[in-house]
Design a protein around this motif. Structure first.
Motif, PDB file in Angstrom:
ATOM      1  N   ILE A   1      -5.256 -10.340 -11.341  1.00  0.00           N
ATOM      2  CA  ILE A   1      -5.445 -10.530 -10.135  1.00  0.00           C
ATOM      3  C   ILE A   1      -6.601  -9.737  -9.303  1.00  0.00           C
ATOM      4  CG2 ILE A   1      -4.379 -10.207  -7.533  1.00  0.00           C
ATOM      5  CD1 ILE A   1      -2.137 -10.956  -8.662  1.00  0.00           C
ATOM      6  N   GLU A   2      -7.731  -8.497  -9.616  1.00  0.00           N
ATOM      7  CA  GLU A   2      -7.693  -7.893  -9.499  1.00  0.00           C
ATOM      8  C   GLU A   2      -9.195  -8.540  -9.521  1.00  0.00           C
ATOM      9  OE1 GLU A   2      -6.550  -3.576 -11.216  1.00  0.00           O
ATOM     10  OE2 GLU A   2      -5.167  -3.615  -9.870  1.00  0.00           O
ATOM     11  N   THR A   3      -9.507  -8.782 -11.442  1.00  0.00           N
ATOM     12  CA  THR A   3     -10.835  -8.968 -11.723  1.00  0.00           C
ATOM     13  C   THR A   3     -10.684 -10.761 -10.647  1.00  0.00           C
ATOM     14  OG1 THR A   3     -10.358  -8.132 -13.595  1.00  0.00           O
ATOM     15  CG2 THR A   3     -11.528 -10.023 -13.358  1.00  0.00           C
ATOM     16  N   ASN A   4     -10.685 -11.470 -10.747  1.00  0.00           N
ATOM     17  CA  ASN A   4     -10.502 -12.543 -10.182  1.00  0.00           C
ATOM     18  C   ASN A   4     -11.030 -12.116  -8.614  1.00  0.00           C
ATOM     19  OD1 ASN A   4      -9.799 -14.221 -11.893  1.00  0.00           O
ATOM     20  ND2 ASN A   4      -7.793 -14.081 -11.378  1.00  0.00           N
ATOM     21  N   GLU A   5     -10.383 -10.984  -7.459  1.00  0.00           N
ATOM     22  CA  GLU A   5     -10.570 -10.244  -6.073  1.00  0.00           C
ATOM     23  C   GLU A   5     -12.273  -9.954  -6.357  1.00  0.00           C
ATOM     24  OE1 GLU A   5      -5.656  -9.920  -4.135  1.00  0.00           O
ATOM     25  OE2 GLU A   5      -7.677  -7.832  -5.118  1.00  0.00           O
ATOM     26  N   ASP A   6     -12.622  -9.228  -6.784  1.00  0.00           N
ATOM     27  CA  ASP A   6     -13.960  -8.505  -7.422  1.00  0.00           C
ATOM     28  C   ASP A   6     -15.426  -9.759  -7.704  1.00  0.00           C
ATOM     29  OD1 ASP A   6     -12.761  -6.134  -7.437  1.00  0.00           O
ATOM     30  OD2 ASP A   6     -12.601  -6.145  -9.431  1.00  0.00           O
ATOM     31  N   ILE A   7     -14.722 -10.299  -8.492  1.00  0.00           N
ATOM     32  CA  ILE A   7     -15.582 -11.726  -9.025  1.00  0.00           C
ATOM     33  C   ILE A   7     -16.023 -12.348  -7.210  1.00  0.00           C
ATOM     34  CG2 ILE A   7     -15.819 -14.044  -9.663  1.00  0.00           C
ATOM     35  CD1 ILE A   7     -14.634 -12.855 -12.433  1.00  0.00           C
ATOM     36  N   ILE A   8     -14.723 -13.230  -6.320  1.00  0.00           N
ATOM     37  CA  ILE A   8     -14.802 -13.406  -5.310  1.00  0.00           C
ATOM     38  C   ILE A   8     -15.582 -12.639  -4.128  1.00  0.00           C
ATOM     39  CG2 ILE A   8     -13.858 -13.693  -2.833  1.00  0.00           C
ATOM     40  CD1 ILE A   8     -11.219 -15.400  -4.550  1.00  0.00           C
ATOM     41  N   ARG A   9     -15.197 -11.794  -4.497  1.00  0.00           N
ATOM     42  CA  ARG A   9     -16.139 -10.817  -3.909  1.00  0.00           C
ATOM     43  C   ARG A   9     -17.767 -10.612  -4.012  1.00  0.00           C
ATOM     44  NH1 ARG A   9     -12.121  -6.821  -3.384  1.00  0.00           N
ATOM     45  NH2 ARG A   9     -12.291  -6.230  -5.510  1.00  0.00           N
ATOM     46  N   LEU A  10     -17.990 -10.616  -5.277  1.00  0.00           N
ATOM     47  CA  LEU A  10     -19.426 -10.763  -5.705  1.00  0.00           C
ATOM     48  C   LEU A  10     -19.736 -12.207  -5.434  1.00  0.00           C
ATOM     49  CD1 LEU A  10     -21.267 -10.056  -7.859  1.00  0.00           C
ATOM     50  CD2 LEU A  10     -19.804 -10.788  -9.392  1.00  0.00           C
ATOM     51  N   ILE A  11     -19.039 -13.668  -5.742  1.00  0.00           N
ATOM     52  CA  ILE A  11     -20.373 -14.358  -4.844  1.00  0.00           C
ATOM     53  C   ILE A  11     -20.064 -15.094  -3.551  1.00  0.00           C
ATOM     54  CG2 ILE A  11     -19.453 -15.536  -7.378  1.00  0.00           C
ATOM     55  CD1 ILE A  11     -17.608 -16.992  -5.936  1.00  0.00           C
ATOM     56  N   ARG A  12     -19.354 -14.028  -2.841  1.00  0.00           N
ATOM     57  CA  ARG A  12     -19.399 -14.529  -1.546  1.00  0.00           C
ATOM     58  C   ARG A  12     -20.881 -13.371  -1.677  1.00  0.00           C
ATOM     59  NH1 ARG A  12     -13.471 -13.698   0.607  1.00  0.00           N
ATOM     60  NH2 ARG A  12     -12.391 -15.358   0.918  1.00  0.00           N
ATOM     61  N   ALA A  13     -21.198 -12.543  -1.986  1.00  0.00           N
ATOM     62  CA  ALA A  13     -22.504 -11.680  -0.947  1.00  0.00           C
ATOM     63  C   ALA A  13     -23.684 -12.272  -1.814  1.00  0.00           C
ATOM     64  CB  ALA A  13     -22.035 -10.013  -2.432  1.00  0.00           C
ATOM     65  N   ARG A  14     -23.293 -13.407  -3.477  1.00  0.00           N
ATOM     66  CA  ARG A  14     -24.250 -14.198  -3.200  1.00  0.00           C
ATOM     67  C   ARG A  14     -24.777 -15.679  -2.492  1.00  0.00           C
ATOM     68  NH1 ARG A  14     -26.664 -13.188  -8.757  1.00  0.00           N
ATOM     69  NH2 ARG A  14     -27.063 -15.568  -8.595  1.00  0.00           N
ATOM     70  N   PHE A  15     -23.914 -15.593  -1.801  1.00  0.00           N
ATOM     71  CA  PHE A  15     -23.334 -16.856  -1.415  1.00  0.00           C
ATOM     72  C   PHE A  15     -24.232 -16.493  -0.198  1.00  0.00           C
ATOM     73  CE2 PHE A  15     -21.476 -19.517   2.350  1.00  0.00           C
ATOM     74  CZ  PHE A  15     -21.902 -20.476   2.154  1.00  0.00           C
ATOM     75  N   THR A  16     -24.700 -16.245   0.828  1.00  0.00           N
ATOM     76  CA  THR A  16     -25.010 -14.873   1.946  1.00  0.00           C
ATOM     77  C   THR A  16     -26.243 -14.819   1.556  1.00  0.00           C
ATOM     78  OG1 THR A  16     -24.708 -12.878   0.989  1.00  0.00           O
ATOM     79  CG2 THR A  16     -23.031 -13.453   2.860  1.00  0.00           C
ATOM     80  N   SER A  17     -26.681 -14.233   0.967  1.00  0.00           N
ATOM     81  CA  SER A  17     -28.267 -14.843   0.069  1.00  0.00           C
ATOM     82  C   SER A  17     -28.565 -15.898  -0.240  1.00  0.00           C
ATOM     83  CB  SER A  17     -28.977 -14.110  -1.315  1.00  0.00           C
ATOM     84  OG  SER A  17     -28.158 -14.303  -2.300  1.00  0.00           O
ATOM     85  N   GLY A  18     -27.969 -17.162  -0.349  1.00  0.00           N
ATOM     86  CA  GLY A  18     -28.095 -19.092  -0.513  1.00  0.00           C
ATOM     87  C   GLY A  18     -27.674 -18.866  -2.338  1.00  0.00           C
ATOM     88  N   GLN A  19     -28.034 -18.260  -3.121  1.00  0.00           N
ATOM     89  CA  GLN A  19     -28.081 -18.307  -5.122  1.00  0.00           C
ATOM     90  C   GLN A  19     -26.565 -18.932  -5.345  1.00  0.00           C
ATOM     91  OE1 GLN A  19     -28.533 -13.951  -6.301  1.00  0.00           O
ATOM     92  NE2 GLN A  19     -29.883 -13.878  -5.115  1.00  0.00           N
ATOM     93  N   ILE A  20     -25.555 -19.249  -4.308  1.00  0.00           N
ATOM     94  CA  ILE A  20     -24.780 -19.499  -5.106  1.00  0.00           C
ATOM     95  C   ILE A  20     -23.853 -20.982  -4.031  1.00  0.00           C
ATOM     96  CG2 ILE A  20     -22.726 -17.809  -4.107  1.00  0.00           C
ATOM     97  CD1 ILE A  20     -21.051 -18.807  -6.439  1.00  0.00           C
ATOM     98  N   ARG A  21     -22.851 -22.293  -4.355  1.00  0.00           N
ATOM     99  CA  ARG A  21     -22.429 -23.263  -3.703  1.00  0.00           C
ATOM    100  C   ARG A  21     -21.053 -22.423  -3.080  1.00  0.00           C
ATOM    101  NH1 ARG A  21     -22.405 -28.438  -6.631  1.00  0.00           N
ATOM    102  NH2 ARG A  21     -21.420 -26.594  -8.256  1.00  0.00           N
ATOM    103  N   ALA A  22     -20.604 -23.343  -1.878  1.00  0.00           N
ATOM    104  CA  ALA A  22     -19.739 -22.824  -1.254  1.00  0.00           C
ATOM    105  C   ALA A  22     -18.546 -23.233  -1.979  1.00  0.00           C
ATOM    106  CB  ALA A  22     -19.496 -23.387   0.349  1.00  0.00           C
ATOM    107  N   VAL A  23     -18.486 -24.360  -2.710  1.00  0.00           N
ATOM    108  CA  VAL A  23     -17.575 -25.257  -3.838  1.00  0.00           C
ATOM    109  C   VAL A  23     -17.454 -23.420  -4.709  1.00  0.00           C
ATOM    110  CG1 VAL A  23     -19.118 -26.004  -5.228  1.00  0.00           C
ATOM    111  CG2 VAL A  23     -16.830 -26.732  -4.921  1.00  0.00           C
ATOM    112  N   ASP A  24     -17.886 -22.810  -4.880  1.00  0.00           N
ATOM    113  CA  ASP A  24     -17.835 -22.298  -6.449  1.00  0.00           C
ATOM    114  C   ASP A  24     -16.773 -20.825  -5.485  1.00  0.00           C
ATOM    115  OD1 ASP A  24     -19.551 -23.604  -8.372  1.00  0.00           O
ATOM    116  OD2 ASP A  24     -20.804 -21.752  -7.402  1.00  0.00           O
ATOM    117  N   ILE A  25     -16.815 -20.875  -4.137  1.00  0.00           N
ATOM    118  CA  ILE A  25     -15.778 -19.783  -3.384  1.00  0.00           C
ATOM    119  C   ILE A  25     -15.068 -20.640  -3.730  1.00  0.00           C
ATOM    120  CG2 ILE A  25     -15.671 -18.278  -1.789  1.00  0.00           C
ATOM    121  CD1 ILE A  25     -19.077 -18.371  -1.041  1.00  0.00           C
TER     122      ILE A  25
END
Length: 343
Positions: free
Chosen positions: A67-91
């Motif tokens: 759970i901790e690992t998955n939460e860390d990954i969510i925070r990471l990809i949300r940061a990349r989402f704000t810069s337009g490097q990832i899609r919302a569906v991945d979140i």
């Protein structure tokens, strides 16, 4: 003043009474071996429940880490989402994995509580959610025990010994039925005293003796039928004994095969887990460099976490197979009646 006295005695000319006594002795011995079987079953059940509880606790710890690992990954990809490097569906996909892991956590929390209650009852305690966990790691499996010769297995298995004693009891009951066909010699002594006068001393001896001599002739058909019945019961117990022996041999072989194959399965799972971890690490690097889709990372992460849980379950199953092997070999069992039994 009046006083009376009576006594009866039968001479065991053919061993009928002795056979009946021997039959009951063998049945008592069979009951003792039945008690041993029940005690061994309870010991095995307690051991298996303990390892299941320990594994459930380890699974709960592993799930919290995931759970901790998955939460860390969510925070990471949300940061990349704000810069337009990832899609919302991945979140959304990563959040699905996180919720699935949380669901696993609830499942293992329930398992821990239920197994604690089950273990408490097996130990004769009230189920009050006692904390039995003192050791956090599954033990290392010791070397395989020496299974010994088949004859040694027959001698130490309580269920086999129980079946054997039931055969002996049935044989003695058959002997008793056969000897009941022969005439009996019994004495019935009665005396009565009134004002120092004794009457009817040794009354009805002749009648009793004559009746015992003639009875086998009058009830010959019923006595022969009783012999046939006891013989059929003896043959039934003999067949059950033979089946019990064959089952004992099969259970030992099955336990050995299961343990060997489970070890092979654990080796395969550990190799798969190692490959999944390497694959997941590589896909993360590629994803960070924009060389792969996040879906590949998500699928790899899900597979790695599932394999981690599978390895724990497989190790618990291996321990259960070893407990089953110990149980089938029936070794190291002691009771108050037998101070030490060499197996």
């Amino acid at each position: 003043m009046q006083a009376g006295l009576s006594a009866a005695y039968e001479l065991d000319l053919w061993g009928r009474i002795r056979s009946g006594i021997q039959a009951e002795e063998f049945r008592a011995e069979a009951s003792f071996y039945d008690y041993q079987s029940a005690a061994m079953t309870l010991s095995a059940e307690i051991s298996m429940t303990w390892f299941q509880l320990l594994t459930a606790q380890k699974q709960l710890e592993l799930t919290n880490q995931q759970i901790e690992t998955n939460e860390d990954i969510i925070r990471l990809i949300r940061a990349r989402f704000t810069s337009g490097q990832i899609r919302a569906v991945d979140i959304l996909r990563q959040e699905q994995l996180l919720e699935s892991t949380r669901d696993q956590k609830i499942f293992y929390e329930t398992e821990v509580s239920l197994l604690q209650n089950q273990l408490a009852v097996l130990l004769g305690r009230p189920p009050q959610n006692e904390n039995f966990i003192t050791e956090r790691n599954l033990p290392e499996l010791p070397p395989l025990p020496n299974t010994g010769l088949p004859l040694e297995l027959i001698r130490r298995r309580p269920d086999v010994q129980q079946a054997y004693n039931l055969v002996l009891a049935a044989d003695r009951e058959m002997a008793q039925a056969i000897r009941s066909k022969y005439p009996r010699l019994s004495f019935d002594l009665s005396a009565q005293a009134r004002s120092n006068n004794y009457n009817n001393l040794f009354r009805d001896w002749a009648y009793t003796l004559a009746g015992n001599l003639v009875a086998p002739l009058l009830y010959g058909g019923r006595l022969r039928a009783e012999v046939d019945r006891t013989e059929a019961l003896k043959n039934q117990q003999l067949y059950l004994y033979g089946q019990t022996v064959l089952t004992a041999f099969r259970e030992v072989e099955d336990a050995l095969i299961r343990e060997q194959k489970q070890k092979e399965r654990i080796e395969v799972l550990e190799r798969r887990l190692d490959l999944a971890q390497k694959t997941n690490k590589q896909l993360r690097l590629e994803f960070l460099n924009g060389l792969s889709e996040y879906l590949d990372v998500l699928l790899s992460l899900d597979q790695e976490q599932q394999l981690q849980r599978d390895v724990l379950d497989a190790r618990q199953t291996l321990l259960e197979h070893r407990i089953s092997l110990y149980r089938t070999l029936a070794g190291g069992f002691e009771t108050e009646r037998t101070d030490s039994v060499e197996f």
